[in-house]
Motif scaffolding. Sequence first.
Motif, PDB file in Angstrom:
ATOM      1  N   LEU A  38       7.560  -4.063  -4.316  1.00 49.31           N
ATOM      2  CA  LEU A  38       8.407  -2.884  -4.214  1.00 49.31           C
ATOM      3  C   LEU A  38       8.862  -2.688  -2.774  1.00 49.31           C
ATOM      4  O   LEU A  38       8.161  -3.112  -1.845  1.00 49.31           O
ATOM      5  N   PRO A  39      10.011  -2.022  -2.579  1.00 46.75           N
ATOM      6  CA  PRO A  39      10.392  -1.656  -1.213  1.00 46.75           C
ATOM      7  C   PRO A  39       9.275  -0.813  -0.589  1.00 46.75           C
ATOM      8  O   PRO A  39       8.580  -0.082  -1.298  1.00 46.75           O
ATOM      9  N   ILE A  40       9.106  -0.889   0.715  1.00 48.90           N
ATOM     10  CA  ILE A  40       7.963  -0.292   1.388  1.00 48.90           C
ATOM     11  C   ILE A  40       7.821   1.208   1.113  1.00 48.90           C
ATOM     12  O   ILE A  40       6.712   1.695   0.863  1.00 48.90           O
ATOM     13  N   GLY A  41       8.901   1.949   1.127  1.00 45.90           N
ATOM     14  CA  GLY A  41       8.832   3.390   0.863  1.00 45.90           C
ATOM     15  C   GLY A  41       8.357   3.702  -0.544  1.00 45.90           C
ATOM     16  O   GLY A  41       7.557   4.611  -0.768  1.00 45.90           O
ATOM     17  N   VAL A  42       8.856   2.929  -1.488  1.00 43.41           N
ATOM     18  CA  VAL A  42       8.464   3.104  -2.884  1.00 43.41           C
ATOM     19  C   VAL A  42       7.008   2.678  -3.057  1.00 43.41           C
ATOM     20  O   VAL A  42       6.217   3.358  -3.724  1.00 43.41           O
ATOM     21  N   ALA A  43       6.638   1.563  -2.445  1.00 43.93           N
ATOM     22  CA  ALA A  43       5.258   1.081  -2.536  1.00 43.93           C
ATOM     23  C   ALA A  43       4.289   2.114  -1.977  1.00 43.93           C
ATOM     24  O   ALA A  43       3.217   2.339  -2.543  1.00 43.93           O
ATOM     25  N   PHE A  44       4.665   2.758  -0.877  1.00 43.13           N
ATOM     26  CA  PHE A  44       3.809   3.782  -0.289  1.00 43.13           C
ATOM     27  C   PHE A  44       3.633   4.944  -1.255  1.00 43.13           C
ATOM     28  O   PHE A  44       2.516   5.417  -1.475  1.00 43.13           O
ATOM     29  N   ASN A  45       4.729   5.407  -1.844  1.00 46.90           N
ATOM     30  CA  ASN A  45       4.657   6.531  -2.780  1.00 46.90           C
ATOM     31  C   ASN A  45       3.841   6.153  -4.015  1.00 46.90           C
ATOM     32  O   ASN A  45       3.002   6.941  -4.470  1.00 46.90           O
ATOM     33  N   VAL A  46       4.040   4.961  -4.548  1.00 48.84           N
ATOM     34  CA  VAL A  46       3.279   4.505  -5.717  1.00 48.84           C
ATOM     35  C   VAL A  46       1.795   4.419  -5.371  1.00 48.84           C
ATOM     36  O   VAL A  46       0.932   4.836  -6.148  1.00 48.84           O
ATOM     37  N   SER A  47       1.492   3.911  -4.187  1.00 48.20           N
ATOM     38  CA  SER A  47       0.099   3.808  -3.752  1.00 48.20           C
ATOM     39  C   SER A  47      -0.535   5.192  -3.611  1.00 48.20           C
ATOM     40  O   SER A  47      -1.675   5.414  -4.029  1.00 48.20           O
ATOM     41  N   ARG A  48       0.194   6.126  -3.023  1.00 44.11           N
ATOM     42  CA  ARG A  48      -0.303   7.504  -2.852  1.00 44.11           C
ATOM     43  C   ARG A  48      -0.549   8.154  -4.209  1.00 44.11           C
ATOM     44  O   ARG A  48      -1.592   8.750  -4.445  1.00 44.11           O
ATOM     45  N   ILE A  49       0.417   8.025  -5.098  1.00 44.20           N
ATOM     46  CA  ILE A  49       0.269   8.582  -6.445  1.00 44.20           C
ATOM     47  C   ILE A  49      -0.916   7.931  -7.143  1.00 44.20           C
ATOM     48  O   ILE A  49      -1.717   8.605  -7.789  1.00 44.20           O
ATOM     49  N   GLY A  50      -1.038   6.613  -6.999  1.00 43.55           N
ATOM     50  CA  GLY A  50      -2.141   5.887  -7.622  1.00 43.55           C
ATOM     51  C   GLY A  50      -3.500   6.375  -7.150  1.00 43.55           C
ATOM     52  O   GLY A  50      -4.443   6.482  -7.937  1.00 43.55           O
ATOM     53  N   ARG A  51      -3.601   6.701  -5.861  1.00 42.63           N
ATOM     54  CA  ARG A  51      -4.865   7.203  -5.314  1.00 42.63           C
ATOM     55  C   ARG A  51      -5.202   8.569  -5.916  1.00 42.63           C
ATOM     56  O   ARG A  51      -6.333   8.810  -6.346  1.00 42.63           O
ATOM     57  N   ILE A  52      -4.221   9.438  -5.978  1.00 43.31           N
ATOM     58  CA  ILE A  52      -4.434  10.789  -6.516  1.00 43.31           C
ATOM     59  C   ILE A  52      -4.788  10.716  -8.007  1.00 43.31           C
ATOM     60  O   ILE A  52      -5.748  11.331  -8.459  1.00 43.31           O
ATOM     61  N   ILE A  53      -3.998   9.961  -8.751  1.00 43.55           N
ATOM     62  CA  ILE A  53      -4.242   9.816 -10.186  1.00 43.55           C
ATOM     63  C   ILE A  53      -5.574   9.111 -10.413  1.00 43.55           C
ATOM     64  O   ILE A  53      -6.343   9.463 -11.318  1.00 43.55           O
ATOM     65  N   GLY A  54      -5.881   8.117  -9.578  1.00 43.21           N
ATOM     66  CA  GLY A  54      -7.141   7.386  -9.697  1.00 43.21           C
ATOM     67  C   GLY A  54      -8.355   8.283  -9.551  1.00 43.21           C
ATOM     68  O   GLY A  54      -9.346   8.137 -10.276  1.00 43.21           O
ATOM     69  N   ASP A  55      -8.288   9.232  -8.609  1.00 42.57           N
ATOM     70  CA  ASP A  55      -9.390  10.183  -8.435  1.00 42.57           C
ATOM     71  C   ASP A  55      -9.581  11.041  -9.676  1.00 42.57           C
ATOM     72  O   ASP A  55     -10.698  11.253 -10.139  1.00 42.57           O
ATOM     73  N   GLU A  56      -8.482  11.521 -10.224  1.00 43.40           N
ATOM     74  CA  GLU A  56      -8.553  12.344 -11.439  1.00 43.40           C
ATOM     75  C   GLU A  56      -9.029  11.498 -12.625  1.00 43.40           C
ATOM     76  O   GLU A  56      -9.794  11.969 -13.462  1.00 43.40           O
ATOM     77  N   TYR A  57      -8.595  10.244 -12.656  1.00 44.50           N
ATOM     78  CA  TYR A  57      -8.996   9.334 -13.732  1.00 44.50           C
ATOM     79  C   TYR A  57     -10.509   9.112 -13.714  1.00 44.50           C
ATOM     80  O   TYR A  57     -11.151   9.118 -14.764  1.00 44.50           O
ATOM     81  N   LYS A  58     -11.068   8.908 -12.528  1.00 46.53           N
ATOM     82  CA  LYS A  58     -12.516   8.690 -12.417  1.00 46.53           C
ATOM     83  C   LYS A  58     -13.288   9.873 -12.983  1.00 46.53           C
ATOM     84  O   LYS A  58     -14.269   9.695 -13.709  1.00 46.53           O
ATOM     85  N   THR A  59     -12.851  11.077 -12.641  1.00 49.87           N
ATOM     86  CA  THR A  59     -13.511  12.282 -13.144  1.00 49.87           C
ATOM     87  C   THR A  59     -13.412  12.352 -14.664  1.00 49.87           C
ATOM     88  O   THR A  59     -14.408  12.546 -15.360  1.00 49.87           O
ATOM     89  N   ALA A  60     -12.205  12.193 -15.186  1.00 50.48           N
ATOM     90  CA  ALA A  60     -11.975  12.293 -16.632  1.00 50.48           C
ATOM     91  C   ALA A  60     -12.684  11.170 -17.378  1.00 50.48           C
ATOM     92  O   ALA A  60     -13.272  11.388 -18.448  1.00 50.48           O
ATOM     93  N   SER A  61     -12.665   9.976 -16.821  1.00 49.76           N
ATOM     94  CA  SER A  61     -13.306   8.840 -17.462  1.00 49.76           C
ATOM     95  C   SER A  61     -14.822   9.035 -17.523  1.00 49.76           C
ATOM     96  O   SER A  61     -15.462   8.685 -18.522  1.00 49.76           O
ATOM     97  N   GLY A  62     -15.384   9.609 -16.467  1.00 46.51           N
ATOM     98  CA  GLY A  62     -16.815   9.899 -16.463  1.00 46.51           C
ATOM     99  C   GLY A  62     -17.189  10.892 -17.547  1.00 46.51           C
ATOM    100  O   GLY A  62     -18.200  10.726 -18.243  1.00 46.51           O
ATOM    101  N   LEU A  63     -16.359  11.921 -17.710  1.00 45.20           N
ATOM    102  CA  LEU A  63     -16.613  12.908 -18.766  1.00 45.20           C
ATOM    103  C   LEU A  63     -16.460  12.284 -20.149  1.00 45.20           C
ATOM    104  O   LEU A  63     -17.257  12.551 -21.052  1.00 45.20           O
ATOM    105  N   ARG A  64     -15.444  11.431 -20.298  1.00 47.54           N
ATOM    106  CA  ARG A  64     -15.244  10.746 -21.581  1.00 47.54           C
ATOM    107  C   ARG A  64     -16.448   9.867 -21.904  1.00 47.54           C
ATOM    108  O   ARG A  64     -16.920   9.839 -23.045  1.00 47.54           O
ATOM    109  N   SER A  65     -16.980   9.179 -20.900  1.00 47.03           N
ATOM    110  CA  SER A  65     -18.164   8.329 -21.110  1.00 47.03           C
ATOM    111  C   SER A  65     -19.372   9.139 -21.555  1.00 47.03           C
ATOM    112  O   SER A  65     -20.144   8.697 -22.413  1.00 47.03           O
TER     113      SER A  65
END
Length: 121
Positions: free
Chosen positions: A23-50
Amino acid sequence: MKLTVQDIFDLNKGLNDLGDKELPIGVAFNVSRIGRIIGDEYKTASGLRSKIVERYKEKELEDGSIRLKKDKLDEFNREIDKLTEQEVKVDIQKINLSDLESISVTPKTLGLIHKIIKEDE
């Protein structure tokens, strides 16, 4: 932005697919940032689901899948539905659809990330 836990599960998968693309660098940065935020929420939700799965698990099968207690399936489904319907507030910047024009994205991936795609005007 408000998302449901189900949206978080979908976005996590879609962003992982998108993260493998050039991806272009600006887009890659935004995708990476979003991925980090979503990833944190995913870990919490996945732990509860488990924890919910563990509570209703009858046994683990040889192929790694699990068998749930048949007499508790309704309760299990109610708890999973309650979890996936929970709302989560996240601070993310949407991705412009035109920013993805330079890469090949499957319809499935777009379907998973549609909540964070902003159509160009």
